[in-house]
Design an enzyme around this catalytic site. Structure first.
Site, PDB file in Angstrom:
ATOM      1  N   ARG A 121       0.846  -1.193   0.000  1.00  6.18           N
ATOM      2  CA  ARG A 121       0.000   0.000   0.000  1.00  6.18           C
ATOM      3  C   ARG A 121       0.883   1.244   0.000  1.00  6.18           C
ATOM      4  NH1 ARG A 121      -5.121  -2.038   2.220  1.00  6.18           N
ATOM      5  NH2 ARG A 121      -5.296  -3.963   1.007  1.00  6.18           N
ATOM      6  N   GLU A 162       0.542   4.180   0.766  1.00  9.21           N
ATOM      7  CA  GLU A 162      -0.098   5.245   1.529  1.00  9.21           C
ATOM      8  C   GLU A 162       0.940   5.951   2.389  1.00  9.21           C
ATOM      9  OE1 GLU A 162      -3.044   3.106   3.700  1.00  9.21           O
ATOM     10  OE2 GLU A 162      -4.202   2.651   1.893  1.00  9.21           O
ATOM     11  N   ARG A 178      -0.397   2.296  13.066  1.00  7.33           N
ATOM     12  CA  ARG A 178      -1.056   1.111  12.516  1.00  7.33           C
ATOM     13  C   ARG A 178      -1.004   1.017  10.997  1.00  7.33           C
ATOM     14  NH1 ARG A 178      -7.427   1.269  13.433  1.00  7.33           N
ATOM     15  NH2 ARG A 178      -7.888   2.739  11.792  1.00  7.33           N
ATOM     16  N   HIS A 179      -0.109   1.756  10.388  1.00  5.64           N
ATOM     17  CA  HIS A 179       0.052   1.672   8.933  1.00  5.64           C
ATOM     18  C   HIS A 179       1.450   1.204   8.563  1.00  5.64           C
ATOM     19  CE1 HIS A 179      -3.569   4.249   8.737  1.00  5.64           C
ATOM     20  NE2 HIS A 179      -3.726   3.692   7.546  1.00  5.64           N
ATOM     21  N   GLU A 202     -10.809  -3.051  13.658  1.00  8.45           N
ATOM     22  CA  GLU A 202     -11.156  -3.951  12.565  1.00  8.45           C
ATOM     23  C   GLU A 202      -9.953  -4.797  12.184  1.00  8.45           C
ATOM     24  OE1 GLU A 202     -10.556  -2.635   8.727  1.00  8.45           O
ATOM     25  OE2 GLU A 202     -10.485  -4.804   8.547  1.00  8.45           O
ATOM     26  N   SER A 246     -12.136  -7.629   6.901  1.00 11.89           N
ATOM     27  CA  SER A 246     -13.191  -7.002   6.136  1.00 11.89           C
ATOM     28  C   SER A 246     -13.537  -7.978   5.014  1.00 11.89           C
ATOM     29  CB  SER A 246     -12.670  -5.683   5.568  1.00 11.89           C
ATOM     30  OG  SER A 246     -13.744  -4.867   5.235  1.00 11.89           O
ATOM     31  N   ARG A 277      -1.867  -6.988  12.220  1.00 15.40           N
ATOM     32  CA  ARG A 277      -2.921  -6.352  13.019  1.00 15.40           C
ATOM     33  C   ARG A 277      -3.485  -7.334  14.044  1.00 15.40           C
ATOM     34  NH1 ARG A 277      -5.292  -1.529  10.897  1.00 15.40           N
ATOM     35  NH2 ARG A 277      -7.254  -2.011  11.921  1.00 15.40           N
TER      36      ARG A 277
END
Lengths: 570, 570
Positions: B336, B338, B344-345, B493, B496, B544
């Protein structure tokens, strides 16, 4: 009535036909406004033609309307109409908790009992006006379905309309079937002792136009050879066409079996290592520096900088050993920016890598790797017998041979066998003891070993230091050879490994000896300054093992969605 | 003799001293050629100083030679000298096949018996002139070693020199120890009932300068709190320092345990899915097109073109379902791009993904995913109790609570609980039923659920269609909500998932509805034209799950070599 040389009369009578054509397919001819001199001869001819067309359309429409009425009447009388049809899009509307039949579980216990099943419609074959045979497919298995108009009037009755519906379901659609299992003798399906008598037949998902048929995509090479002597014609589906339409291609029994075996191979790999005290790791594929060689590394645009894709987890797994994890393995993608378009190169493949601390000798790792392969070979041969048989139907090959006690040769012994057999180097000269072994000679050695020792699997130990990476530990008594090994399957290398240099000072010395500036490898060397135990390991290419075990001939056949310099899709 | 105000005599006598200094550290003063007027006063002063220096050097040398001779004589008398020392670099010289003691296996049976072990030297503590206590470490376990001069003259005798050698081995070096296990009472080690009396002590690998100590890197936060009330001083090792020196950091007991649990979590995941008919897949990370959103995808220079790194195996796993693989899972890196620098990334993490065909209802998948998590939680709590306890010493946290029958709420029910608790949206207004749930509100819901239901784990079902991806299947009766779900651990979460749209026409419709040009998604839609069974699935972030289960507070602590916008090393 001939449609040549129309008279003016006919042309003029055309307008009276038009109302009949209303709402029909043929549009009325436009009236040419401002044409005061009356229609020309050509114009009259045209009108006559159109009038004729309109008349025919009207007749056809009347006929169709009549048929529709009849059909509706028939439909109203179709006492089976609740037993078939296309279902609305599956949106999880209800949950009945019914048990859906899986073909491999069918047994004598099912006979005479009702079943529900979901399957692909593999093909369809009507027999006379009252029977349709449908072949249902679930993964590697096919089951015959029989839809027959029996004449009996019960809730399971089959109508002519239902028979017709069944005949028009596109191949590869997914159907929901209710029926009764019967004992039978079926040659055309993999389930040969049973068939299902169909009571209900619904289409869950309709397939669109297919790029090729599963039957064509499943043929062995021998089918095409038959074309030379027999009066038959088969379509050959090329590998690129298969890969372009991989979703379709994956449905062939051979592919279903290949990828179950790929999964199984990974389970066997992990099972053995977990039982031997290994920890599974996940190392990053994004690297700040090119790890092994700048030439074959993919560059990634990383925000405002550059990253590289890992060509192996070599440093990461060694860092884990330096970090006291003792024994680690990883199954993960490996990236190689090599512009090689061969049957055995991919730009991305799955690496099975392991590394372990050793107590006394790197042969501790060699022994473990050997036991690992034996575990895999034994596991495949027993647990995946059905899959192997399935694959052989399309890709026939000799059983994979291996010995209870694996043959181990030194590199020098292998070279001696090759010299004895008259092998030469790429320059045509006899091979020297310390030469690299060419792919051709590796294959030859594989054949020589098979002849002499009856095995497709063996180990070569003690490779020359000069042809191994700088981080390979030299032999303690002869620095010309190293504590390194390759494993072979059917004459092709499937594992390469070695004891690694764990001493930072010696690592720097080795870097200098092979002409690499130690500064460019600082990160690698630093990992050992905090003290790393002596260790050894190896890397295995998952697809290669599968390809050679099954003799698939092209590595792409062992990869779900292969990547090469020319393929990034699907 | 004072070394001030040298006279000319002294200066002149200097040359005669020079021969004594030959081979010593002090170089003779160069004779100034062509200085016919004789030495200056300054020059004489300099010469005198040098002569003095040379004399001292000569004296020192003589002293050192004497000491060396003495030492050699002592060494010759050191009857323990074969029992200690630095071993030559380990090159797999011999293989004795001895059994090396693993600390977790130590039991009463070992008492009084000889053992061989390899371990890190964790620390060292001399006691008086005749005893040195050494702490040996293997992964999460420590064992006390005692080196004592007993005075007995046998093959196991310990000399003063050996004691001195032991005191000078750098911490974190790897040692090879022979000794005898004795019953003992040891408070400072994890093995508290036994110690090893050392007979032989060799250094296999010497560690260089350490960035921090394992003890400092292993402290819980409470140690630092003690500094406020007690007269103690501890060094805090920051997370960036740990990650920069990850090899060292990985050796802490907590990290040893965290990564064993990471491995175990993957085994439990696979075990459950293998037992439920899943096939493991490996999908390519190099993609020809950006799969989900162009903004957060890494670009790769692919020969003369561009490739993209997979942001998820979404399309690949769905293609496998369309390819009749029925149930598939993958454990693989996910990328990712991002630019998020939060706790948490990460730019690369490990995705646990699965997808399966459904018969009647997507709750078949929901049930399976739930049973999967219960299997994981139960497995971790039983098999990894030692690891959990080890981690808690550094990262204390409440036990992870879960129910025998998992709590399932609809999204609407969750929102109702939040509204009841007075939760507001980011705009401060009360939250609406169809709003997205903010991270803050997710955490609040987690607390509310824990209070009311005593569980850290629950499922939210039926998310609003508008806040899920276009390929999410809407509910059959209310298109405003969808057949989709999230799983939560400690209010965050961790999974998903959803039923996917398998119908190509409807997929095109959905694309248009959300404003995506279907042409840009042609490859995705085409995969369904060949007929895909109804299916659902989900994606889990490995790090996670581990982070929330153990309450590690930062996702980097659950990743071996974490990657974020600012970190690509090591």
């Amino acid at each position: 009535m001939a449609d040549t040389a129309p008279t003016q009369d006919k042309s003029e009578s055309a307008p009276s036909v038009q109302p009949q054509a209303e709402g029909g397919a043929a549009a009325p001819a436009p009236v040419e406004e401002g044409a005061s001199a009356g229609p020309t001869k050509g114009e009259l001819k045209r009108r006559a033609k159109e009038a004729e067309k309109a008349k025919k359309a009207a007749e056809r429409e009347a006929r169709e309307a009549e048929e529709k009425k009849k059909r509706e009447a028939q439909d109203a009388m179709d006492e089976a109409k609740q037993n078939y049809g296309k279902l609305p899009m599956h949106q999880s509307t209800e949950r009945n908790g019914r048990t859906y039949l899986k073909f491999p579980t069918i047994s004598a216990e099912n006979v005479g009992k009702p079943v529900v099943l979901r399957a692909r419609l593999h093909n369809m074959r009507p027999q006379g006006a009252k029977i349709v045979f449908l072949t249902f497919r679930q993964q590697t298995q096919t089951l015959q379905g029989v839809l027959v108009i029996s004449g009996e009037k019960d809730e399971n009755q089959v109508s002519k309309q239902m028979l017709k519906y069944a005949q028009n379901i596109p191949s590869e659609s997914i159907v929901l079937v209710e029926g009764t299992i019967k004992a039978a003798e079926v040659k055309s399906c993999t389930i040969q002792e049973y068939e299902v008598q169909i009571h209900k037949l619904f289409t869950v998902v309709e397939a669109e136009t297919l790029p090729f048929s599963i039957d064509d995509a499943s043929r062995p090479e021998s089918d095409f050879q038959r074309m030379e002597t027999e009066d038959i014609q088969f379509s050959r589906v090329s590998l690129p066409t298969r890969l372009d339409n991989r979703v379709m291609d994956l449905r062939t029994p051979a592919n279903q079996a290949i990828f179950r075996m790929q999964s199984g191979l990974c389970q066997l790999f992990r099972e053995h290592l977990n039982n031997n005290g290994f920890t599974e790791i996940h190392s990053p594929k994004l690297q700040g520096a090119a790890t092994e060689s700048g030439a074959s590394v993919f560059k990634v645009q990383y925000f405002n900088g550059t990253a590289f894709l890992a060509q192996s987890p070599q440093l990461a797994k060694q860092m884990c050993i330096a970090g006291d994890m003792e024994r680690v393995y990883e199954i993960a993608p490996v990236f190689r920016a090599e512009d090689s378009n061969t049957h055995r190169h991919m730009t991305e493949f799955v690496g099975l890598d392991l590394e372990m601390a050793i107590e006394e000798h790197y042969h501790e790792v060699l022994d473990l790797l050997d036991s690992l392969f034996l575990h895999i070979f034994r596991g495949l041969a027993t647990t995946y017998k059905h899959e192997i048989d399935t694959i052989k139907k399309q890709f026939p090959c000799d059983d994979f041979l291996f010995l209870e006690k694996t043959l181990r040769l030194t590199f020098a012994e292998g070279m001696a066998m090759l010299r004895e057999a008259g092998a030469t180097g790429s320059d045509g000269a006899p091979i020297g003891e310390m030469d690299d072994m060419s792919t051709e000679n590796e294959k030859l050695l594989g054949r020589l070993v098979r002849e002499k020792y009856a095995t497709d699997y063996f180990i070569l130990d003690k490779f020359p230091t000069a042809i191994r990476p700088f981080y390979t530990m030299p032999d303690p008594t002869n620095p010309e050879v190293s504590n390194s090994y390759d494993f072979f399957m059917r004459g092709e290398e499937i594992l390469s490994g070695a004891q690694r240099v764990h001493d930072p000072a010696f690592l720097v010395q080795r870097l200098k000896e092979v002409g690499i500036d130690p500064k460019t490898m600082e990160g690698y060397v630093d990992a050992f300054r905090l003290g790393a135990p002596p260790h050894a390991g190896g890397g295995i290419g998952l697809e290669r093992v599968l390809m050679f075990y099954l003799k698939l001939g092209n590595i792409r056949r062992a990869s779900l969605f292969p990547r090469d310099p020319k393929r990034l899709m699907p």
